[in-house]
Design a protein around this motif. Structure first.
Motif, PDB file in Angstrom:
ATOM      1  N   PHE A 182       0.925  -1.384  -0.205  1.00 23.63           N
ATOM      2  CA  PHE A 182       0.042   0.002  -0.063  1.00 23.63           C
ATOM      3  C   PHE A 182       0.773   1.119   0.034  1.00 23.63           C
ATOM      4  CE2 PHE A 182      -3.382  -2.690   2.341  1.00 23.63           C
ATOM      5  CZ  PHE A 182      -4.210  -2.860   1.113  1.00 23.63           C
ATOM      6  N   THR A 183       0.525   2.198  -0.588  1.00 24.86           N
ATOM      7  CA  THR A 183       0.934   3.816  -0.440  1.00 24.86           C
ATOM      8  C   THR A 183       0.038   4.497   0.493  1.00 24.86           C
ATOM      9  OG1 THR A 183      -0.211   4.480  -2.442  1.00 24.86           O
ATOM     10  CG2 THR A 183       1.995   3.510  -2.912  1.00 24.86           C
ATOM     11  N   ILE A 184       0.897   5.482   1.058  1.00 25.43           N
ATOM     12  CA  ILE A 184       0.231   6.454   2.049  1.00 25.43           C
ATOM     13  C   ILE A 184       0.903   7.722   1.696  1.00 25.43           C
ATOM     14  CG2 ILE A 184       0.194   7.024   4.457  1.00 25.43           C
ATOM     15  CD1 ILE A 184      -0.851   4.263   4.043  1.00 25.43           C
ATOM     16  N   THR A 185      -0.441   8.652   1.699  1.00 22.11           N
ATOM     17  CA  THR A 185      -0.131   9.892   1.263  1.00 22.11           C
ATOM     18  C   THR A 185      -0.440  11.136   2.414  1.00 22.11           C
ATOM     19  OG1 THR A 185      -2.169  10.296   0.262  1.00 22.11           O
ATOM     20  CG2 THR A 185      -0.202   9.525  -1.243  1.00 22.11           C
ATOM     21  N   GLU A 186      -1.257  10.419   3.233  1.00 25.24           N
ATOM     22  CA  GLU A 186      -1.727  11.431   4.472  1.00 25.24           C
ATOM     23  C   GLU A 186      -0.425  11.939   5.074  1.00 25.24           C
ATOM     24  OE1 GLU A 186      -2.271  13.087   8.122  1.00 25.24           O
ATOM     25  OE2 GLU A 186      -1.670  10.965   8.059  1.00 25.24           O
ATOM     26  N   PRO A 187      -0.122  13.313   5.262  1.00 25.38           N
ATOM     27  CA  PRO A 187       1.190  13.820   5.650  1.00 25.38           C
ATOM     28  C   PRO A 187       1.811  13.298   6.891  1.00 25.38           C
ATOM     29  CG  PRO A 187      -0.277  15.462   4.817  1.00 25.38           C
ATOM     30  CD  PRO A 187      -0.979  14.276   4.763  1.00 25.38           C
ATOM     31  N   GLN A 188       0.969  13.092   7.986  1.00 24.50           N
ATOM     32  CA  GLN A 188       1.556  12.737   9.286  1.00 24.50           C
ATOM     33  C   GLN A 188       1.946  11.226   9.326  1.00 24.50           C
ATOM     34  OE1 GLN A 188      -1.053  12.353  12.865  1.00 24.50           O
ATOM     35  NE2 GLN A 188       0.494  13.698  13.976  1.00 24.50           N
ATOM     36  N   LEU A 189       0.818  10.494   8.677  1.00 24.51           N
ATOM     37  CA  LEU A 189       1.246   8.856   8.675  1.00 24.51           C
ATOM     38  C   LEU A 189       2.296   8.850   7.647  1.00 24.51           C
ATOM     39  CD1 LEU A 189       0.562   6.220   9.416  1.00 24.51           C
ATOM     40  CD2 LEU A 189      -1.294   5.926   7.797  1.00 24.51           C
ATOM     41  N   LYS A 190       2.535   9.493   6.512  1.00 23.91           N
ATOM     42  CA  LYS A 190       3.413   9.026   5.417  1.00 23.91           C
ATOM     43  C   LYS A 190       4.923   9.329   6.351  1.00 23.91           C
ATOM     44  CE  LYS A 190       5.249  10.925   1.067  1.00 23.91           C
ATOM     45  NZ  LYS A 190       5.658   9.516   0.453  1.00 23.91           N
ATOM     46  N   SER A 191       4.992  10.450   6.911  1.00 28.72           N
ATOM     47  CA  SER A 191       6.333  10.847   7.594  1.00 28.72           C
ATOM     48  C   SER A 191       6.583   9.836   8.534  1.00 28.72           C
ATOM     49  CB  SER A 191       6.123  12.435   8.227  1.00 28.72           C
ATOM     50  OG  SER A 191       5.124  12.056   9.379  1.00 28.72           O
ATOM     51  N   MET A 192       5.692   9.181   9.029  1.00 28.17           N
ATOM     52  CA  MET A 192       5.885   8.095  10.220  1.00 28.17           C
ATOM     53  C   MET A 192       6.460   6.886   9.306  1.00 28.17           C
ATOM     54  SD  MET A 192       3.533   6.501  13.445  1.00 28.17           S
ATOM     55  CE  MET A 192       2.549   5.437  12.347  1.00 28.17           C
ATOM     56  N   CYS A 193       5.883   6.412   8.115  1.00 25.37           N
ATOM     57  CA  CYS A 193       6.244   5.346   7.493  1.00 25.37           C
ATOM     58  C   CYS A 193       7.636   5.679   7.020  1.00 25.37           C
ATOM     59  CB  CYS A 193       5.342   5.229   6.358  1.00 25.37           C
ATOM     60  SG  CYS A 193       3.565   4.586   6.887  1.00 25.37           S
ATOM     61  N   GLU A 194       7.851   6.940   6.586  1.00 29.19           N
ATOM     62  CA  GLU A 194       9.318   7.143   6.004  1.00 29.19           C
ATOM     63  C   GLU A 194      10.322   7.006   6.989  1.00 29.19           C
ATOM     64  OE1 GLU A 194       8.639  11.046   4.382  1.00 29.19           O
ATOM     65  OE2 GLU A 194       8.203  10.273   2.293  1.00 29.19           O
ATOM     66  N   ALA A 195      10.068   7.475   8.159  1.00 27.05           N
ATOM     67  CA  ALA A 195      10.822   7.650   9.434  1.00 27.05           C
ATOM     68  C   ALA A 195      11.089   6.021   9.763  1.00 27.05           C
ATOM     69  CB  ALA A 195      10.401   8.284  10.753  1.00 27.05           C
ATOM     70  N   LEU A 196      10.202   5.083   9.435  1.00 18.47           N
ATOM     71  CA  LEU A 196      10.354   3.797  10.001  1.00 18.47           C
ATOM     72  C   LEU A 196      10.588   2.787   8.928  1.00 18.47           C
ATOM     73  CD1 LEU A 196       7.292   3.683  12.505  1.00 18.47           C
ATOM     74  CD2 LEU A 196       9.550   3.404  13.001  1.00 18.47           C
ATOM     75  N   SER A 197      10.995   3.365   7.819  1.00 21.12           N
ATOM     76  CA  SER A 197      11.048   2.366   6.659  1.00 21.12           C
ATOM     77  C   SER A 197      12.074   1.552   6.903  1.00 21.12           C
ATOM     78  CB  SER A 197      11.651   3.437   5.470  1.00 21.12           C
ATOM     79  OG  SER A 197      11.838   2.793   4.309  1.00 21.12           O
ATOM     80  N   GLY A 198      11.677   0.094   6.567  1.00 15.34           N
ATOM     81  CA  GLY A 198      12.449  -0.976   6.890  1.00 15.34           C
ATOM     82  C   GLY A 198      12.310  -1.464   8.241  1.00 15.34           C
ATOM     83  N   THR A 199      11.346  -0.896   8.861  1.00 18.34           N
ATOM     84  CA  THR A 199      11.041  -1.541  10.313  1.00 18.34           C
ATOM     85  C   THR A 199       9.798  -2.578   9.978  1.00 18.34           C
ATOM     86  OG1 THR A 199      11.756   0.525  11.400  1.00 18.34           O
ATOM     87  CG2 THR A 199      10.228  -1.185  12.700  1.00 18.34           C
ATOM     88  N   SER A 200      10.087  -3.739  10.902  1.00 16.55           N
ATOM     89  CA  SER A 200       9.184  -4.916  10.621  1.00 16.55           C
ATOM     90  C   SER A 200       8.430  -5.033  11.892  1.00 16.55           C
ATOM     91  CB  SER A 200       9.732  -6.214  10.203  1.00 16.55           C
ATOM     92  OG  SER A 200       8.656  -7.234  10.169  1.00 16.55           O
ATOM     93  N   VAL A 201       7.013  -5.171  11.999  1.00 17.97           N
ATOM     94  CA  VAL A 201       6.522  -5.634  13.240  1.00 17.97           C
ATOM     95  C   VAL A 201       5.896  -7.110  13.065  1.00 17.97           C
ATOM     96  CG1 VAL A 201       4.515  -5.009  14.744  1.00 17.97           C
ATOM     97  CG2 VAL A 201       5.702  -3.304  13.409  1.00 17.97           C
ATOM     98  N   ASP A 202       6.380  -7.818  14.068  1.00 18.00           N
ATOM     99  CA  ASP A 202       5.996  -9.298  13.947  1.00 18.00           C
ATOM    100  C   ASP A 202       4.405  -9.539  14.474  1.00 18.00           C
ATOM    101  OD1 ASP A 202       8.496 -10.046  13.129  1.00 18.00           O
ATOM    102  OD2 ASP A 202       9.125 -10.535  15.129  1.00 18.00           O
ATOM    103  N   ASP A 203       3.774 -10.498  13.602  1.00 13.03           N
ATOM    104  CA  ASP A 203       2.459 -11.001  13.965  1.00 13.03           C
ATOM    105  C   ASP A 203       1.555  -9.990  14.364  1.00 13.03           C
ATOM    106  OD1 ASP A 203       0.788 -12.865  15.154  1.00 13.03           O
ATOM    107  OD2 ASP A 203       1.376 -12.728  17.131  1.00 13.03           O
TER     108      ASP A 203
END
Length: 394
Positions: free
Chosen positions: A194-215
């Motif tokens: 999925f792509t995200i464009t909502e500014p606050q959520l997009k910035s969080m995704c960019e900052a966490l790029s490469g981070t995986s959350v198990d389960d």
């Protein structure tokens, strides 16, 4: 004019299986592909290790406008049949999780096995050979190809879908289907980030790029998948996201439970009693990465010692972590999609033989049909099963 019993167009998983299975029956088989190498998607699948089937394959793992269509082929060529061939060729493999079988070494082991089967059966494989035109004749089909004209009794379309065009994917199979009177159901990318464009959520995704959350438990339109999620610089990916993407439509919300293994309200209350001076972001840092915990606290909550939260506030925190709702802007499309949803309408194809009900002697196998599996080896099993089914009748 080259004359042969069977022409298979597309040297991917379904085409290779169909070609050597038909040749093993004594049929003269010509296998054509416009690419310079057979099985390119096989080579890149499963991170280069090819998740070639799933122990728990059953019809419920497949999407189609005609949900019963896949049953016959899957019953006649099962995951155990393919595993037997893998074992016979001495290809080492292992179960990763959830029944997914991967090569111990690399995906080329599977491709090498399929090509060896083709060679032993006498398949004539010709690469870098495009098909320009196909006509129906009194006794079969005539093709105009880059290597000259070809005539055959049976023609198998195994050209796949539109996903990953850099590997040569095209809509050729759909064009052939329409040419011979078939309906093609609308196609779209499946098993796709999925792509995200909502500014606050997009910035969080960019900052966490490469981070995986198990389960995590990811839900959309009544379907739920429990697996990892992955933050990317464009949005969200990972197995659970890819799975649910096949059920998502533009504008739909998805819901993510980041910690489905915990009753969060009870757990937070227990932590407040046992560790009242612990800050919320410190506590979350024990469940996620410290960076993610800090960003969640920054974007979603006010981080303070647990003793300073009321019971209602802890309940709201638990609800946010257990039911994070968001509306993706879209998907990354065919560029990164693992499969194509939709395709040749299976109501116009025999579920037993894969033969067209519009044009005798024409067969469709694999992803070009409106049959798409879940993540985890199911799409490969459909390729093996549908290719084998057609091979018994061509």
């Amino acid at each position: 004019m080259v004359r042969t019993d069977v022409v298979v167009i597309g040297a991917g998983a379904a085409g290779l299986m169909c070609a050597f299975s038909a040749a093993a029956r004594g049929r003269q088989v010509l296998l054509l592909d416009h690419a310079n190498k057979a099985g390119k998607k096989i080579l890149m699948s499963g991170g280069g290790r090819c998740n070639f089937t799933n122990l728990y394959t059953e019809p419920a793992n497949f999407l189609s406008g005609n949900p019963h269509f896949c049953k016959s082929a899957l019953a006649r060529y099962t995951q155990w049949d393919f595993i037997e061939m893998v074992s016979r060729h001495g290809v080492p493999y292992h179960e990763k999780k959830l029944g997914q079988l991967f090569c111990d070494n690399k995906a080329s082991d599977i491709l090498g096995m399929l090509l060896e089967e083709c060679e032993q059966a006498g398949v004539d494989l010709r690469l870098e050979t495009a098909v320009q035109d196909i006509d129906k004749t009194d006794d079969g089909y005539q093709l105009r190809t880059g290597a000259g004209p070809v005539a055959c009794q049976s023609l198998v379309i195994a050209t796949g879908g539109l996903s990953i065009p850099t590997l040569g994917a095209s809509g050729f199979g759909y064009q052939v289907a329409r040419h011979f009177g078939h309906s093609v159901l609308p196609t779209r990318a499946g098993l796709v980030p999925f792509t995200i464009t909502e500014p606050q959520l997009k910035s969080m995704c960019e900052a966490l790029s490469g981070t995986s959350v198990d389960d995590c438990l990811v839900s959309c339109n009544g379907q739920s998948f429990r697996e990892n999620i992955l933050f990317t610089h464009r949005g969200l990916s990972g197995p659970a996201i890819l799975q649910v993407s096949s059920y998502w439509e533009p504008g739909d919300a998805i819901e993510i439970n980041l910690l489905p293994q915990l009753n969060l309200s009870e757990w937070l209350d227990e932590q407040r009693q046992e560790r009242p001076n612990t800050e919320l972001k410190t506590l979350l840092g024990e469940l996620f990465t410290r960076k993610m915990a800090g960003l969640l606290a920054e974007h979603w909550f006010v981080s303070k010692p647990l003793k300073q939260y009321s019971a209602n506030e802890l309940t709201m925190i638990a609800e946010r972590l257990a039911s994070w709702r968001l509306v993706p802007a879209g998907t990354e499309g065919y560029r990164t999609a693992e499969v194509t949803l939709g395709g040749v309408d299976t109501r116009e194809v025999s579920s037993k033989t894969m033969e067209s009900q519009k044009s005798p002697g024409l067969y469709f196998v694999g992803e070009v049909l409106d049959v798409t599996g879940h993540l985890g080896g199911f799409n490969f099993q459909w390729a093996w099963a549908s290719g084998y089914a057609a091979a018994q009748f061509v």
